[in-house]
Design a protein around this motif. Sequence first.
Motif, PDB file in Angstrom:
ATOM      1  N   THR A 156       0.937  -1.210  -0.057  1.00 25.63           N
ATOM      2  CA  THR A 156      -0.024   0.062  -0.193  1.00 25.63           C
ATOM      3  C   THR A 156       0.755   1.188   0.161  1.00 25.63           C
ATOM      4  N   ILE A 157       1.959   1.223   0.773  1.00 23.14           N
ATOM      5  CA  ILE A 157       2.876   2.385   0.842  1.00 23.14           C
ATOM      6  C   ILE A 157       3.231   2.824  -0.463  1.00 23.14           C
ATOM      7  N   ALA A 158       4.042   1.455  -0.952  1.00 23.38           N
ATOM      8  CA  ALA A 158       4.572   1.614  -2.463  1.00 23.38           C
ATOM      9  C   ALA A 158       3.680   2.145  -3.441  1.00 23.38           C
ATOM     10  N   ARG A 159       2.387   1.671  -3.424  1.00 19.29           N
ATOM     11  CA  ARG A 159       1.457   2.090  -4.339  1.00 19.29           C
ATOM     12  C   ARG A 159       1.391   3.648  -4.281  1.00 19.29           C
ATOM     13  N   LYS A 160       1.145   4.246  -3.088  1.00 26.60           N
ATOM     14  CA  LYS A 160       1.001   5.562  -2.752  1.00 26.60           C
ATOM     15  C   LYS A 160       2.334   6.462  -2.886  1.00 26.60           C
ATOM     16  N   VAL A 161       3.395   5.765  -2.880  1.00 25.95           N
ATOM     17  CA  VAL A 161       4.505   6.653  -3.411  1.00 25.95           C
ATOM     18  C   VAL A 161       4.706   6.686  -5.007  1.00 25.95           C
ATOM     19  N   LEU A 162       4.233   5.671  -5.334  1.00 24.31           N
ATOM     20  CA  LEU A 162       4.199   5.624  -6.984  1.00 24.31           C
ATOM     21  C   LEU A 162       3.197   6.686  -7.378  1.00 24.31           C
ATOM     22  N   GLY A 163       2.196   6.994  -6.792  1.00 22.22           N
ATOM     23  CA  GLY A 163       1.042   7.974  -7.223  1.00 22.22           C
ATOM     24  C   GLY A 163       0.469   7.828  -8.493  1.00 22.22           C
ATOM     25  N   LYS A 164       0.617   8.706  -9.486  1.00 17.27           N
ATOM     26  CA  LYS A 164      -0.080   8.820 -10.680  1.00 17.27           C
ATOM     27  C   LYS A 164       0.591   7.698 -11.592  1.00 17.27           C
ATOM     28  N   HIS A 165       1.963   7.301 -11.433  1.00 16.28           N
ATOM     29  CA  HIS A 165       2.818   6.128 -12.166  1.00 16.28           C
ATOM     30  C   HIS A 165       2.132   4.962 -11.753  1.00 16.28           C
ATOM     31  N   ALA A 166       1.449   4.739 -10.578  1.00 16.45           N
ATOM     32  CA  ALA A 166       0.991   3.296 -10.392  1.00 16.45           C
ATOM     33  C   ALA A 166      -0.098   3.239 -11.557  1.00 16.45           C
ATOM     34  N   ARG A 167      -0.601   3.908 -12.132  1.00 17.89           N
ATOM     35  CA  ARG A 167      -1.769   3.699 -13.356  1.00 17.89           C
ATOM     36  C   ARG A 167      -1.070   3.412 -14.553  1.00 17.89           C
TER      37      ARG A 167
END
Length: 208
Positions: free
Chosen positions: A75-86
């Motif tokens: 969850t933390i990693a996904r939040k760090v990625l922000g827009k790049h997660a998409r």
Amino acid sequence: MKIKPNLYTLLIIMLLSSLINSPILAEENPLTLIKNVSSVMIDQLTLKQKDIANDSTVVMDIVEQILIPHFASNTIARKVLGKHARTITDEQQQQFADAFRYYMIRFYSKAFASYTNQSFEYLEAPEFLDEKRVTVKTLLIQPTAQSVAIDYKMQRSGDSWKIIDIYIEGISLVISNRSQFGPQISRDGIETVIAKLDYKNKKAQTND
């Protein structure tokens, strides 16, 4: 069979230890979880202070075994990625999460490696019944410096709680790392960023 008093005492201590660290007690109060983890961390850092001074991987092992399991790392990693997660694949997202998990181990190991008899003060326990997210507020008390406010943002995860962000003096772990890694991903690409993280992680593991 009659149990000897010293053995009986040992059994009681083992039972209490298992209860203190059980998900059930963590479910009852997320503050209890933070208290227990902090207490065990301090005990281990004190016990292995000399070893830590000679080998930086010792404190990394302590952090990985005691602290990191209570983080919602993906969850933390996904939040760090922000827009790049998409815009990246699921595989790339997991690779980044794995690399970032060890990055967190390195980050907190540096902080705990300089531990010198600091202690924690725990502020009022948050209301948590029927809540999905809470904040546990603490103060790091330092003998020769100003106290540091550390807030743990926690999220219910099944029968227990997981840390999803830490605010140190109001600065978010997630937001500060998103500001750091976001531009790097935009400039160099996710594969390069993961490769650089992996390289630094492996270097830290070999104590170079």
